[in-house]
Structures are given as C-alpha cells and as structure tokens.
Design an enzyme around this catalytic site. Structure first.
Site, PDB file in Angstrom:
ATOM      1  N   ASP A  84      -2.429   5.153   4.492  1.00 15.75           N
ATOM      2  CA  ASP A  84      -3.170   4.772   4.423  1.00 15.75           C
ATOM      3  C   ASP A  84      -3.365   4.523   2.939  1.00 15.75           C
ATOM      4  O   ASP A  84      -2.594   4.268   2.286  1.00 15.75           O
ATOM      5  CB  ASP A  84      -4.412   5.905   4.424  1.00 15.75           C
ATOM      6  CG  ASP A  84      -3.710   6.617   6.519  1.00 15.75           C
ATOM      7  OD1 ASP A  84      -2.827   6.050   6.842  1.00 15.75           O
ATOM      8  OD2 ASP A  84      -4.575   7.967   7.260  1.00 15.75           O
ATOM      9  N   HIS A 236       0.752   6.807   1.829  1.00 11.38           N
ATOM     10  CA  HIS A 236       0.065   6.585   0.829  1.00 11.38           C
ATOM     11  C   HIS A 236       0.585   5.396   0.684  1.00 11.38           C
ATOM     12  O   HIS A 236       1.231   4.963  -0.120  1.00 11.38           O
ATOM     13  CB  HIS A 236      -0.678   6.847   0.823  1.00 11.38           C
ATOM     14  CG  HIS A 236      -2.233   7.762   1.809  1.00 11.38           C
ATOM     15  ND1 HIS A 236      -1.227   8.990   1.464  1.00 11.38           N
ATOM     16  CD2 HIS A 236      -2.881   8.124   2.202  1.00 11.38           C
ATOM     17  CE1 HIS A 236      -2.223  10.156   2.019  1.00 11.38           C
ATOM     18  NE2 HIS A 236      -3.025   9.374   2.244  1.00 11.38           N
TER      19      HIS A 236
END
Length: 705
Positions: A84, A236
């Site tokens: 992400d 991430h």
C-alpha cells in the site's frame, strides 16, 4: 494647463483578480490534499462499531455488490503479497527489485496522487507482471469522509491509473483498513457503496504492521502464514521509511520459498479473471487533465514557497540596510564634524490651494508665525469655489500675497508661485499643512552645502486620533525615518513630498519648473532634480503637520493618485538607469527599490493572503501562529525604532496587528488598480481629498466669519 481628465477607471480586472485568487486557492488546496498524505494502516477515525459478522469472519477478498457478501481466500501455500501507499520513488523500485530476484508477483494498491507524480513506476509494476489496485486518491479514510468525497477519491484514482497505464482497476484496498476481523460498520458501508462502481474490496489475513517500523524480525513473523496456509499479506512500499520492509521482504520470500510457497497477485491467487480492464478514451483524457491539474497545483505551491522565501529575504535585507543607513544618517546630522554657516537668506513659501477653506487659515498663520527672519508667503488660489482666497485676504497678514488663477491644476499653481517669488530659496507647501515655528529655518540649513539642490522635510499626520489616522501615522514615521534616511545616505531620494520641500530657484528654473505630465508631480520633480546633478537630502527636524485621509474612500483616492503618478514618474525617468552621476544613483538604486517594494511585492501580496488562507486549512496552527507573531514582532520592532528616531510615543504600536487586516489590503489593491490603469494606458484624473479641518486645531487659527 487644464486639469486631468480621464475615462472611467477600469473595473473588469477585479473579477479577473478574484477568479485568479480563487484558482490559486483551489490549486493550493489540491496540492495540500495530495501532499499531506499519511502512510500506513493505522487505526481509522471511524466509529468502532463492528461490521456484520458475515463480513468480519469472511475471507479477505470481498464482493459486496450483492445482498450477501461473497468472499474468497488464498489457497494453501499461496501468498498474495500486497503493498500500500505507493508508488514511492525510493522504496517501490527496491521492492520490485526484491520481487524480481525471487520471481514473485504481488499486488500494489496505489495512491492516485502518487500515480500522477510517478506514472513510470506504475507502468513498471504492470510490465513486471504485478497487479494494481486502488488505494484512493489522497489516502482518505473512506469510513469517515462524505459519500461524495469517497466517490470522488475512487473516480480520480481510476483516472490517474488510466492515464498512466491505459487500464482501469477494480481492486480496492481502503486506507487504514487491515484484517477482516477489524472491519467496522462505517468502512463496511463505504465498501458496499464502492462495490456499486465495480470495486472489489481487499483486506488482509496478515498485517505486517511494517508502518510501525517494529524491526525486520517482527515484520517477518507477522507476515508468515501458519501451518502452510495461504494468506493475503498487508505491507507498504510508500508513506514513510520502508527500509525495514524491503529487508523483511527479502527474508520472507527466502523463507517461504523454501517451504514451497508461491507468490501471486490477488486475482491469480483466487483464480479470478484479471482485475484490470482497458480504459476508455474519456477516462484516459480525464486522467491526463487530472495529472496536469496536479502538476499545476504543485507548481503553484512551489512558486508560492519561492515567492515567500524571496519576500522574506528581501524584507530582512531591506530592514538591515534601512537600519544601517539610519544609524549612519543620525551620526551625520546629529553629530556634525564641523560647524557650518547659518542660512538666513530670504525664503519664499509657495502654497498652491484649491478648495482648502478648511485648513488654509491654519497653514498661512503657521507660516507667518515662523521664526525665520526673512519670509514671504505666496498663496496661489487655483480657481477655488469655496472662498479659499477670500479667507486668506481677510486675514490681512504682512508678507502674505494671494494670486488668483483659473483652475489649471497643482503644477500650474506651483509654477505661478515660482515665477512670482522674490527669493532664491523656495519652500513648497500644501494647503492642508501646518509648520512649526522652527520648520523653515531647519529646512533650509542644508543649502549651506552648494551641492544640495533640494531638501525634504519630515511630514507628520495631524489627525491620528482614529484608527485609520494611527495607521497612516505609523506609515509616515516608518517611511520618513527609515526610507528617507536610506535614500539620503544612498543619494537617490526619489520624492520630496508636496507637504514640505525646499528648492533652489535656479534648480527649479533649470529643470523647467514643476512638471504637469504626471500625477505625482513631487516625485517627478525630485527625479528631475537628481538627474540634473544635484543632491537631494532629508532634514528630520523640519516638521510639517498634514491632514491625512479620514476615510477609506478618501485614502483610496489619495493613494491611487500617488501610486499611479509614481509609476508614471518611474517610467518617465527610466533612462536614468544608464546615466552617470546622481541620475545613475537614482536609476540603479532608487528605481529598482521602488519597483521591488512599491510595485512588485504589493502586486504579489494578494497571493500571499491566499496562501495564508491555505495555511489555515492545511498547516499546523502552531506553525502559523509562530510565523505570524514573528513577523508582527519584526514589524513592531521596526516601527518602534522609527518612532524612537522621531521622538514619538510608542502608543500607536497597539494598532499594528489590526493594520494587517484592513490597511494592508487597501494599500496593495491600490497598487493593483494603478498597475492596471498604467497598462491599459488610461489617464487618471486628479483625485481631490475632502478636508475636515482637523489640522487647524494645531494652531490658533480659524477662518474669519
């Protein structure tokens, strides 16, 4: 010469200015939204009411476009790595490099605004066989924002990805989401609405919590499935320092590869069709427009940051030069190295007057009461309709002459007085100005130096009891005590004010008298004197009290004329840039200073105010308050220093904060109006100020009845 006549002042530019400022605010707002993005899967601000059990106990891939949720999970020994908050120019390439070394595929949930910043990284993600999903446009919490905002976030992200890749995405990872058992009702409702636009929600089985940077071993443990099970793993590649993520990813892939795990995208892992589809031409075009808008917003923000930095540096440099020159000027005029001869030759005072009945008696009486030994006063009535000339004549004062002429404008009245004057030293005084008994004596002493051709006095505001008067009082004190001292030291004085100035008669005759082709005849005349090779100096002790505008309307008219006239004079004398001697000092010192601080920076001031509004929305209030207090303190110290130099009380300093809310805006809008008038070539008429007679209270003088 007839008075100035003009067409109606231009007004259309105000609409354009307002639209431009709104556009700038919109651009800054866009930039603030796309740059103030937090990273990570931290706790959502949404209400902590759990979602329905059929969702919280379901698999991580959710289809919510049906009455009941439909979920899917990864098969055993299948890991769908998801990343992400990217693309990030530093960390995304490193993540891709690790995946490529291990021949692993993953799904990247990208932030739309970052896609616009780094479209080449998004294309690389697809080119290397990975999958794309949406992570909203500004990393917005879909569980707390309004419905229209959530729809806009998803629509803009689709457009951004379409412009970068030619594809549209259907997978959606909501910011601040994590595993299915943490799903709350607000986010669940938002995901159901997103399903109506074709989005498939993706949560996670395992949250690595790498955004907390707990250490590489902790990330590897949190991302490792148990007992050979499959999993969607949340990690991430953007939103902060992801060095631990990159290192943990390499170890995780090495460990799980040894256990015969395969690493796929979401769609491949659940054996679903590809999640991306070709984008329509309209979607791609919208994406290009969106990228252009975001780029323009970034340019606007960068430009404003540069402007503010330049303005700050210029302001500090200006203050440093002003203070240094003021100190030098004080030492020069208050501690003369050797005594100079006293100037006591005859002086003629010329008072041009047009409808000055409110103050003319006070002006004339203050001049007659002067302690100077040889003085004549010439009042030139320029066709007044209020009995100005009659008032002076009825006073029957010795040494006072009245000359009447048809209305022809202030320059013509001054030139009439110059021709009629008997003395070789001339003092030019406005009809609303009152002198102190020693003003004329102090004013002309500088003529003991044969190189001095003109001398500026020190004008003070008489009507300073109201707030507007206090603001102008501070402006006058700062202007005369800092700017004029600096001009004196640098030998580039651009203006001797009409309220009080002294000239050699021979100088005025040599430059052709007072010019009438600009509205700032005092500035125009001073520049002509400098270019003729004479020195122009400032005498702090020659004090004249004048009546300043008592309403914003009158202030506007006066400053509009001053500003426009100054622009005219600057353009008229632009060739001084190439001249030697005194004219060159004006051209290379005075004119650039006026251009920067009286034209360019005021024209930029509306944008600065818009930036302040932007700061109230997007910047920490503590930062704004600290910056505002710092600037106000600097301004206050500057004003206090000027007041001390002039022997004035510090009381009016309390009005400085309020000055930033009204007076400053009026001043820069005047510059805007003047610049537009100058650009379109309009001819501004003379803007006469209505007098209230407040200056008359300074002397015992009233119009005869």
């Amino acid at each position: 010469m007839a008075r100035h006549v003009a067409r109606r002042d231009p007004r259309a530019h105000w609409v354009l200015l307002l639209l431009g400022l709104l556009l700038l605010l919109a651009a800054l707002t866009v930039n603030g939204m796309v740059t103030g993005i937090d990273g990570g899967a931290g706790p959502s601000a949404a209400p902590a009411v759990p979602a329905p059990e059929e969702a919280t106990s379901a698999g991580p891939v959710l289809r919510l476009d049906r009455p009941e949720p439909v979920s899917r999970r990864m098969p055993d020994r299948t890991v769908a790595l998801t990343f992400d908050d990217g693309p990030d120019p530093q960390w995304t390439p490193q993540v891709l490099d690790v995946l490529r070394r291990h021949r692993a595929h993953a799904t990247f949930f990208v932030v739309g605004s970052r896609v616009n910043d780094h479209p080449e990284l998004v294309r690389r993600i697809l080119d290397e066989g990975h999958e794309l999903g949406s992570h909203t446009y500004t990393h917005a919490d879909l569980g707390t924002v309004s419905v229209w905002r959530a729809e806009l976030e998803l629509s803009l992200t689709r457009k951004a990805i379409a412009a970068a890749t030619g594809r549209e995405v259907t997978l959606l990872r909501a910011p601040y989401s994590s595993t299915t058992d943490t799903l709350n009702s607000a986010l669940y409702d938002a995901l159901r609405r997103a399903a109506g636009t074709g989005h498939v929600a993706v949560l996670a089985d395992l949250d690595a919590k790498d955004w907390q940077r707990p250490g590489v071993p902790a990330i590897v443990r949190a991302a490792t499935p148990q007992s050979g099970r499959g999993a969607v793993v949340l990690m991430h590649d953007g939103g902060g320092d992801r060095s631990q993520t990159v290192a943990a990813l390499d170890q995780l892939l090495t460990r799980l590869s040894a256990q015969d795990y395969r690493f796929t995208g979401i769609s491949e892992g659940i054996d679903a069709p590809p999640s991306t589809v070709p984008a329509s031409a309209g979607t791609r075009f919208g994406g290009y427009a969106l990228r252009g808008t975001q780029t323009g917003a970034q340019w606007a923000a960068t430009g404003m940051n540069v402007l503010l930095a330049v303005a700050l540096v210029l302001g500090i440099a200006r203050l440093a030069v002003q203070v240094a020159c003021a100190q030098l000027h004080v030492r020069r005029v208050r501690r003369p190295h050797r005594p100079r001869r006293t100037v006591d030759v005859p002086v003629s005072v010329i008072v041009p007057a047009y409808n000055e009945a409110a103050n003319i008696a006070a002006t004339v009486r203050s001049l007659v009461a002067s302690a100077y030994p040889a003085l004549e006063v010439i009042v030139v009535d320029d066709g007044s309709s209020d009995g100005t000339a009659d008032i002076v004549e009825r006073m029957r004062l010795r040494g006072v002459r009245v000359i009447r002429q048809a209305n022809a404008g202030k320059p013509a009245a001054l030139n009439t007085g110059i021709r009629a004057a008997r003395a070789n030293l001339l003092v030019l005084v406005d009809g609303d100005t009152v002198f102190q008994p020693d003003t004329v004596h102090r004013l002309v002493q500088g003529f003991a130096d044969p190189t001095v051709g003109a001398i500026s006095g020190n004008t003070k505001v008489a009507n300073r009891r109201r707030l507007l008067g206090r603001w102008q009082h501070l402006e006058y004190v700062i202007g005369f005590n800092l700017d004029r001292r600096m001009y004196d030291v640098l030998e580039c004085m651009p203006t001797i004010p009409g309220a009080i100035g002294a000239f050699r008669r021979e100088v005025l005759l040599a430059v052709g008298g007072v010019p009438s082709d600009t509205l700032a005849e005092d500035t125009d005349l001073t520049m002509k004197v400098l270019r003729a090779g004479w020195r122009v100096v400032y005498e702090e002790g020659a004090i004249a009290w004048t009546e300043a505008p008592s309403s914003l309307r009158q202030l506007w008219r006066q400053r509009y004329r001053w500003c426009y006239g100054t622009m005219q004079a600057m353009w008229k004398h632009r060739h001084a840039l190439r001249e030697p001697g005194a004219g060159g000092k004006l051209g290379r010192r005075g004119l650039p200073y006026l251009t920067v601080f009286q034209i360019v920076l005021p024209l930029a001031a509306p944008a600065v105010d818009v930036y302040a509004v932007y700061g109230l929305i997007f910047l920490p209030w503590s930062t704004l308050v600290l910056a505002w207090v710092g600037l106000l303190l600097l301004q206050g110290l500057t004003a206090a220093y000027a007041l001390r130099l002039d022997g004035e009380r510090y009381g009016p300093l309390w009005s400085l904060p309020l000055q930033q809310l009204v007076y400053r805006q009026v001043m820069y809008l005047v510059v805007v109006q003047s610049a537009v008038t100058a650009v379109i070539g309009n001819r501004l008429r003379w803007q006469r100020m209505v007098r209230t007679g407040e200056v008359a209270a300074l002397v015992d003088a009233r119009p005869p009845v």
